[in-house]
Design an enzyme around this catalytic site. Sequence first.
Site, PDB file in Angstrom:
ATOM      1  N   HIS A 261       4.357  11.592  -8.426  1.00  0.00           N
ATOM      2  CA  HIS A 261       4.832  12.963  -8.269  1.00  0.00           C
ATOM      3  C   HIS A 261       6.260  12.969  -7.733  1.00  0.00           C
ATOM      4  O   HIS A 261       6.780  11.953  -7.270  1.00  0.00           O
ATOM      5  CB  HIS A 261       3.917  13.755  -7.339  1.00  0.00           C
ATOM      6  CG  HIS A 261       3.863  13.220  -5.938  1.00  0.00           C
ATOM      7  ND1 HIS A 261       3.060  12.140  -5.583  1.00  0.00           N
ATOM      8  CD2 HIS A 261       4.525  13.588  -4.805  1.00  0.00           C
ATOM      9  CE1 HIS A 261       3.232  11.877  -4.303  1.00  0.00           C
ATOM     10  NE2 HIS A 261       4.114  12.731  -3.802  1.00  0.00           N
ATOM     11  N   HIS A 320       7.337   8.889  -7.213  1.00  0.00           N
ATOM     12  CA  HIS A 320       6.619   7.934  -6.361  1.00  0.00           C
ATOM     13  C   HIS A 320       5.146   8.332  -6.251  1.00  0.00           C
ATOM     14  O   HIS A 320       4.730   9.397  -6.696  1.00  0.00           O
ATOM     15  CB  HIS A 320       7.245   7.891  -4.963  1.00  0.00           C
ATOM     16  CG  HIS A 320       7.119   9.193  -4.220  1.00  0.00           C
ATOM     17  ND1 HIS A 320       7.926  10.288  -4.483  1.00  0.00           N
ATOM     18  CD2 HIS A 320       6.278   9.591  -3.220  1.00  0.00           C
ATOM     19  CE1 HIS A 320       7.594  11.283  -3.691  1.00  0.00           C
ATOM     20  NE2 HIS A 320       6.587  10.894  -2.915  1.00  0.00           N
ATOM     21  N   ARG A 330      -5.754   5.066   6.127  1.00  0.00           N
ATOM     22  CA  ARG A 330      -4.288   5.075   6.163  1.00  0.00           C
ATOM     23  C   ARG A 330      -3.823   6.406   6.755  1.00  0.00           C
ATOM     24  O   ARG A 330      -4.221   7.471   6.289  1.00  0.00           O
ATOM     25  CB  ARG A 330      -3.756   4.907   4.735  1.00  0.00           C
ATOM     26  CG  ARG A 330      -2.247   4.901   4.543  1.00  0.00           C
ATOM     27  CD  ARG A 330      -1.994   4.854   3.050  1.00  0.00           C
ATOM     28  NE  ARG A 330      -0.608   4.644   2.664  1.00  0.00           N
ATOM     29  CZ  ARG A 330       0.280   5.610   2.441  1.00  0.00           C
ATOM     30  NH1 ARG A 330      -0.095   6.877   2.616  1.00  0.00           N
ATOM     31  NH2 ARG A 330       1.497   5.324   2.043  1.00  0.00           N
TER      32      ARG A 330
END
Length: 351
Positions: A261, A320, A330
Site C-alpha cells: 500500500h 510498502h 509484533r
Amino acid sequence: VKLQKLKKMFALMLLLSLGWARGDSEDVDAEIEAFIARATARGHRAYDELLNGSESHSRDEFVDRFVARRLREEAAAILQAKGLASVEDEAPHRKQEERIDECRAAAAAALGEREEEEFAVLSSSLKSFERVRCSNYLVDYEVEGCAPPPTCGRGVVPSVATTQEAALVRRATDLATADLYHQGGSTSVSVSGQKSSNHRLFSVEVWRLIVDLKARAQRETERLFDGVRLFEAGSLLTRLDAAPRLGDRQLNVSHVYWNPHVDKANRAAYDYSALLYLADFGVDFSGGQLEFFDDATRRTLLEPTAGTLVAFTSGLENLHRVRKLHHGHRFVLALWFTCDPALAYVVSDIQ
C-alpha cells in the site's frame, strides 16, 4: 463468569494441542495446571508493574485475561510447531464445546498458511538513509520546501526509544487492545494528538511516555529530511498476531493486513510516515519484516528491532507492506505527518 469460561476454553485448547503434539498418549493435566499457576504469577507481576496501583482494572479481571491469553498463545505455538493445516484431520474423537471447535479450527487454519517469498533480486537491509526517486505527487497542494518533498527517501534511526521504554509501551498496548475489535491478526488503538479519549486505556505514566515518543519520532523524521517542519496527521499503536485473536471481538478472522500500500493514498494529508518499533524481529516474532517495493524485481527489507525508527516519504515512491507474521506478536507505533498545519490532527480538549 465470561472470563472464567474463556480460561476454560483456552485451557481445553492447550490440552488438545499438547495431545496432538504427543500423539494424545500422555496425561498432561498436571502440566496444564502448572502452566496456569506460572501464568497467574506472571499476571500478578504484570498488574503491579503496569497499573502501579491504578483501579482502572480489577486485579482479578486483569490476571484472568492475562492467563487466558497465555493459554491461547501457548496452544497456538504448539499448533504451529506441529504444522497443522487443519486440525480436523487429527482431532480426537470426543465431544467438545462448540466454541472450542471454532477456536481450534480458526487458529490452525491461520497458522497453517505460509506465504511464498520469491524474488529475482533482494536488496540488502535498509540503511541509515536511502534516497529514492520521487514519484508524481498525488495531490495538488504545496508547502514550500516540504510538499511535494524536495528529497524522497527512507531512513533508519536506532535507539529512539530505550529497551525499557519499548517494553513498557508494548505491555501496555497488549493490555489496552485486549477488549478492542480485531481484524484478523491486527488490532490498533488511536493515540493521535496529545489528548485523546483513548488516554484512559493507559496509565498516566505510559500516556506521557507515548506522547514523548511521538515527539521524538517527529524530531528525527524532520532531521532525516533536512529540517522540514512537520505536524502530526495521525498515529496508531498496532499489535499484529500470528494467530488472530478470536471471540466476539473478532470482526474478520481472514482479514489480510500484508497487502502492499501507499500511505498517501489512504489520506492525502500524509506527507511523511514513521514507524517506531516496540518488539524485536527474531525474538518476539518471526516474519513481519517491513518491505519496500523498489521495482518489479527488487525489494528493500528491514528486520525491526525495539526502539528503532523508520521514516519515509509517504508517496508512490515508497510502496510498502509488512510481511505476514509466522510466529509471535509484533508491536509498532505508527505515525503520519503533514506539511500543512491546516491539515494537522486536532482534538478538542477532553477532561
